[in-house]
Design a protein around this motif. Structure first.
Motif, PDB file in Angstrom:
ATOM      1  N   UNK A   1       0.828  -1.203   0.000  1.00 43.01           N
ATOM      2  CA  UNK A   1       0.000   0.000   0.000  1.00 43.01           C
ATOM      3  C   UNK A   1       0.863   1.254   0.000  1.00 43.01           C
ATOM      4  N   UNK A   2       2.005   1.200   0.683  1.00 39.97           N
ATOM      5  CA  UNK A   2       2.931   2.339   0.691  1.00 39.97           C
ATOM      6  C   UNK A   2       3.643   2.450  -0.654  1.00 39.97           C
ATOM      7  N   UNK A   3       4.064   1.309  -1.217  1.00 36.50           N
ATOM      8  CA  UNK A   3       4.730   1.343  -2.525  1.00 36.50           C
ATOM      9  C   UNK A   3       3.807   1.942  -3.586  1.00 36.50           C
ATOM     10  N   UNK A   4       2.526   1.579  -3.541  1.00 39.54           N
ATOM     11  CA  UNK A   4       1.581   2.147  -4.490  1.00 39.54           C
ATOM     12  C   UNK A   4       1.481   3.667  -4.313  1.00 39.54           C
ATOM     13  N   UNK A   5       1.454   4.110  -3.072  1.00 36.94           N
ATOM     14  CA  UNK A   5       1.358   5.547  -2.813  1.00 36.94           C
ATOM     15  C   UNK A   5       2.610   6.277  -3.302  1.00 36.94           C
ATOM     16  N   UNK A   6       3.790   5.668  -3.131  1.00 35.90           N
ATOM     17  CA  UNK A   6       5.021   6.273  -3.654  1.00 35.90           C
ATOM     18  C   UNK A   6       4.961   6.351  -5.172  1.00 35.90           C
ATOM     19  N   UNK A   7       4.485   5.276  -5.803  1.00 38.07           N
ATOM     20  CA  UNK A   7       4.377   5.256  -7.258  1.00 38.07           C
ATOM     21  C   UNK A   7       3.454   6.367  -7.760  1.00 38.07           C
ATOM     22  N   UNK A   8       2.338   6.553  -7.071  1.00 40.36           N
ATOM     23  CA  UNK A   8       1.398   7.592  -7.475  1.00 40.36           C
ATOM     24  C   UNK A   8       2.012   8.979  -7.353  1.00 40.36           C
ATOM     25  N   UNK A   9       2.775   9.209  -6.293  1.00 38.75           N
ATOM     26  CA  UNK A   9       3.460  10.494  -6.148  1.00 38.75           C
ATOM     27  C   UNK A   9       4.523  10.679  -7.231  1.00 38.75           C
ATOM     28  N   UNK A  10       5.264   9.609  -7.512  1.00 35.02           N
ATOM     29  CA  UNK A  10       6.319   9.692  -8.521  1.00 35.02           C
ATOM     30  C   UNK A  10       5.743   9.976  -9.906  1.00 35.02           C
ATOM     31  N   UNK A  11       4.584   9.386 -10.206  1.00 37.96           N
ATOM     32  CA  UNK A  11       3.966   9.584 -11.520  1.00 37.96           C
ATOM     33  C   UNK A  11       3.530  11.026 -11.737  1.00 37.96           C
ATOM     34  N   UNK A  12       3.369  11.773 -10.670  1.00 35.73           N
ATOM     35  CA  UNK A  12       2.940  13.165 -10.773  1.00 35.73           C
ATOM     36  C   UNK A  12       4.114  14.125 -10.920  1.00 35.73           C
TER      37      UNK A  12
END
Length: 389
Positions: A17-28
């Motif tokens: 769940x944290x990795x997904x949140x990091x990915x979402x931030x990185x994609x922005x």
């Protein structure tokens, strides 16, 4: 900025769940790339909780590679080392996060990164009290820590442990751990509608203390049972309360013997372990989480219970205690080897001397800063910080 994260197992949902949140931030953000190397699918000790090909399992989306589709124990040191070095070399990271200091393969990766000028952040769950500390092992840790640029810690106790071993406080970039608060809360609220029905099916008491975890020695469950037995003797409302032990483990038979000896067979029920996303079904039949461990680096089940709005009673040996448990607000802390303290705290709930609704409100409010998106943002800030030093 190219971020490479190394993690032991794909199964660990709370990290996903944290990795997904990091990915979402990185994609922005432009020029930020994230890749997660999952060494193995799972550990043997958690094999019974696997949910492969189960469509009801919450899923998480982020860039990752599964290096070995088998149990972690079946992957040799040589295999781990070669795979990590090969994939890291191909990805060309600016910063690497390692999952801990106890895997020699990741120490080899740390040394390789040092020769390449790549910054390394080490994750730390350990505290000064979760195991007996001292001797040559601590000196080895000190050397490993001296090679790292920063640290992501599970909480203030794990951060304090590193500082005791010589880590500079400004290298502590995170002091939190998270679970998927939203998914847990949704599942809990869904299960609440059938609380009474499910309690009747399982012959549970109307109100219950609940323990979630493996039935093993350091979870300190005999003390929990003894404290509850004493509370039952002291309260006229005892018949309204029971205990649910949710989990499996080597101590199960001895706990059953103790339950029989203490004449708790009608009030204490052991339920088999289940996947994390089904734990809220049991929390919905409960009122208060108890984690009595004599050794516990953090205690993610406390996050889970608070996300569902349960008050908590936690031993002082749980790493999460100083960060998550605000005395009298969302729960209580007791000394791990003092059953009388636990008895008195349980009596406060049994006798109705605490405002459970108020505690439930504060449990959800206090766990909000420990959500995956918040932790992910702090991690991303940490990456940027060490790359600009």
């Amino acid at each position: 900025m190219r971020i490479l994260i190394v993690h032991n197992i794909l199964w660990a949902h709370y990290k996903s769940s944290v990795f997904q949140a990091i990915q979402q931030l990185a994609d922005q953000q432009p020029n930020v790339m994230v890749n997660v190397l999952q060494i193995a699918r799972n550990e043997r000790s958690r094999a019974s909780l696997e949910t492969i090909n189960d469509p009801s399992v919450p899923t998480y989306s982020y860039n990752y590679e599964l290096l070995f589709d088998r149990f972690l124990e079946d992957v040799s040191l040589r295999e781990r080392t070669n795979a990590l070095l090969r994939r890291a070399s191909a990805f060309k990271p600016d910063v690497i996060t390692l999952t801990g200091y106890y895997d020699p393969a990741q120490i080899f990766l740390l040394l390789w990164a040092r020769t390449k000028g790549i910054r390394v952040i080490l994750q730390n769950e350990s505290t000064a009290t979760d195991h007996q500390r001292g001797g040559w092992k601590e000196r080895i840790k000190q050397w490993i820590f001296s090679q790292c640029s920063g640290f992501f810690c599970f909480g203030s106790q794990s951060a304090d442990y590193l500082i005791q071993l010589g880590v500079q406080p400004d290298k502590i970039l995170l002091r939190k751990s998270a679970v998927d608060n939203n998914a847990l809360r949704v599942a809990y609220e869904r299960a609440l509608s059938s609380r009474i029905k499910e309690q009747q099916v399982l012959a549970l008491r109307p109100n219950n203390f609940v323990f979630v975890g493996r039935l093993i020695g350091y979870k300190n469950l005999p003390l929990l049972l003894s404290a509850f037995a004493e509370a039952q003797k002291q309260s006229p409302l005892a018949d309204e309360w029971g205990i649910i032990l949710l989990g499996d483990g080597v101590e199960k038979n001895s706990l059953i013997e103790q339950i029989n000896t203490l004449a708790l067979t009608d009030s204490v029920h052991i339920l088999p372990g289940r996947p994390w996303f089904e734990v809220p079904d049991v929390l919905a039949m409960s009122n208060v989480l108890v984690l009595p461990s004599s050794s516990e680096p953090w205690g993610l089940v406390v996050n889970e219970a608070m996300a569902c709005g349960l008050p908590v009673i936690v031993s002082d040996r749980c790493g999460c205690a100083p960060d998550l448990v605000h005395e009298g607000k969302n729960g209580f802390v007791f000394t791990y080897d003092q059953p009388d303290q636990l008895t008195q705290l349980m009596l406060r709930f049994i006798d109705g001397d605490v405002d459970v609704a108020e505690m439930s409100f504060w449990a959800q409010k206090l766990i909000a800063p420990y959500a995956p998106d918040v932790v992910a943002q702090e991690m991303l800030n940490g990456y940027k910080y060490i790359l600009t030093k």
